[in-house]
Design an enzyme around this catalytic site. Structure first.
Site, PDB file in Angstrom:
ATOM      1  N   THR A  22       0.756  -1.230  -0.007  1.00 19.42           N
ATOM      2  CA  THR A  22      -0.150  -0.146   0.000  1.00 19.42           C
ATOM      3  C   THR A  22       0.820   1.245  -0.062  1.00 19.42           C
ATOM      4  O   THR A  22       0.301   2.223  -0.515  1.00 19.42           O
ATOM      5  CB  THR A  22      -1.037   0.031   1.290  1.00 19.42           C
ATOM      6  OG1 THR A  22       0.004  -0.034   2.284  1.00 19.42           O
ATOM      7  CG2 THR A  22      -2.053  -1.302   1.140  1.00 19.42           C
ATOM      8  N   HIS A 113       0.728 -16.529  -4.058  1.00 22.64           N
ATOM      9  CA  HIS A 113      -0.494 -16.531  -4.985  1.00 22.64           C
ATOM     10  C   HIS A 113      -0.109 -16.283  -6.583  1.00 22.64           C
ATOM     11  O   HIS A 113      -0.979 -15.632  -7.129  1.00 22.64           O
ATOM     12  CB  HIS A 113      -1.220 -15.422  -4.368  1.00 22.64           C
ATOM     13  CG  HIS A 113      -1.871 -15.794  -3.093  1.00 22.64           C
ATOM     14  ND1 HIS A 113      -2.365 -14.861  -2.039  1.00 22.64           N
ATOM     15  CD2 HIS A 113      -2.220 -17.094  -2.419  1.00 22.64           C
ATOM     16  CE1 HIS A 113      -2.594 -15.448  -0.955  1.00 22.64           C
ATOM     17  NE2 HIS A 113      -2.666 -16.933  -1.206  1.00 22.64           N
ATOM     18  N   CYS A 140      -5.096 -17.527 -26.978  1.00 20.82           N
ATOM     19  CA  CYS A 140      -3.864 -17.992 -27.527  1.00 20.82           C
ATOM     20  C   CYS A 140      -4.165 -18.752 -28.718  1.00 20.82           C
ATOM     21  O   CYS A 140      -5.229 -18.907 -29.269  1.00 20.82           O
ATOM     22  CB  CYS A 140      -3.476 -19.383 -26.544  1.00 20.82           C
ATOM     23  SG  CYS A 140      -2.036 -19.986 -27.200  1.00 20.82           S
ATOM     24  N   CYS A 142      -3.804 -21.521 -29.785  1.00 24.41           N
ATOM     25  CA  CYS A 142      -4.454 -22.959 -29.518  1.00 24.41           C
ATOM     26  C   CYS A 142      -5.830 -22.763 -29.123  1.00 24.41           C
ATOM     27  O   CYS A 142      -6.872 -23.895 -29.136  1.00 24.41           O
ATOM     28  CB  CYS A 142      -3.526 -23.665 -28.340  1.00 24.41           C
ATOM     29  SG  CYS A 142      -4.031 -23.165 -26.855  1.00 24.41           S
TER      30      CYS A 142
END
EC number: 2.3.1.286
Length: 235
Positions: A22, A113, A140, A142
């Site tokens: 922060t 995370h 993508c 794919c």
């Protein structure tokens, strides 16, 4: 007191949450003005949103990626990097996804995370380009969805980061929490693991946490950069 503990510790581990960032200008999550007061995390920061609310998901994270690009590490990040170089800390366990620890020079960082600084295809797993994501090129070759390499609600923590964090916690003798509400499982178990293994537990956070009772030292209502600067001067 904390400076003496740091000097005499053999294995100091730092654990950081959103409150660490922060002071660099990024919002936290669970305070009275935090990000989750504006957005519902289970709706936008989830694997379900990626699969079923793609436009909202992409817009939310494109804004977050851009906000991370605009901020820089503060003096607290730099002090931690210096302490690592001096051998005073063994590593950092972080809940943050902004990459500011690494930008400041820290190298031993377990990102529980994930990170907003890397991207991959949800289907094929190939690494992707940040600029493409910001430009809304989110498919993508794919056919899969391009996403930030973060842990969403509904996903497990990355195995490698979890194992590093567990090892650091189990073998620490001083465990310092910086800017975390300690309300998110399983990440909030690492301070308790360290404490049970015999470590001193220090919690520095603007607001009280549920684990303050277990701590050997609690510092509230003080900016992390200021608190770390004071300790650094005593060293």
């Amino acid at each position: 007191m904390l400076a003496n503990w740091l000097k005499n510790a053999h294995s100091t581990v730092i654990f950081t949450g959103a409150g660490m960032s922060t002071e660099s200008g990024l919002p936290d999550f669970r305070s009275s003005t935090g990000l989750w007061k504006q957005f519902n995390p289970t709706q936008l920061a989830s694997i379900d949103a990626l699969n079923n609310q793609l436009n909202d998901f992409m817009h939310f994270y494109q804004e977050r990626v851009q906000s991370v690009q605009l901020v820089k590490p503060h003096k607290g990040h730099s002090i931690l990097a210096k302490w690592e170089e001096q051998g005073l800390i063994k590593g950092i366990i972080t809940q943050n996804v902004d990459g500011l620890h690494q930008e400041a020079g820290s190298t031993h960082v377990a990102e529980l995370h994930g990170t907003l600084r890397r991207f991959h295809c949800q289907s094929c797993g190939k690494s992707k380009n940040r600029e493409d994501f910001i430009k809304q090129l989110t498919q993508c070759h794919c056919g899969g969805k391009i996403r930030p390499s973060i842990v969403l609600f509904g996903e497990q923590l990355p195995k490698d980061a979890f194992e590093v964090a567990l090892h650091l916690s189990e073998f620490s003798d001083l465990f310092i929490v910086l800017g975390s509400s300690l309300s998110v499982a399983p990440a909030n178990q690492f301070p308790l693991i360290a404490k049970e293994a015999g470590a001193r537990l220090v919690i520095i956070n603007e607001e009280p946490t549920d684990l303050d009772y277990y701590a050997d030292l609690v510092i509230n209502e003080r900016k992390i950069g200021e608190a770390l600067s004071a300790v650094d001067q005593q060293l």
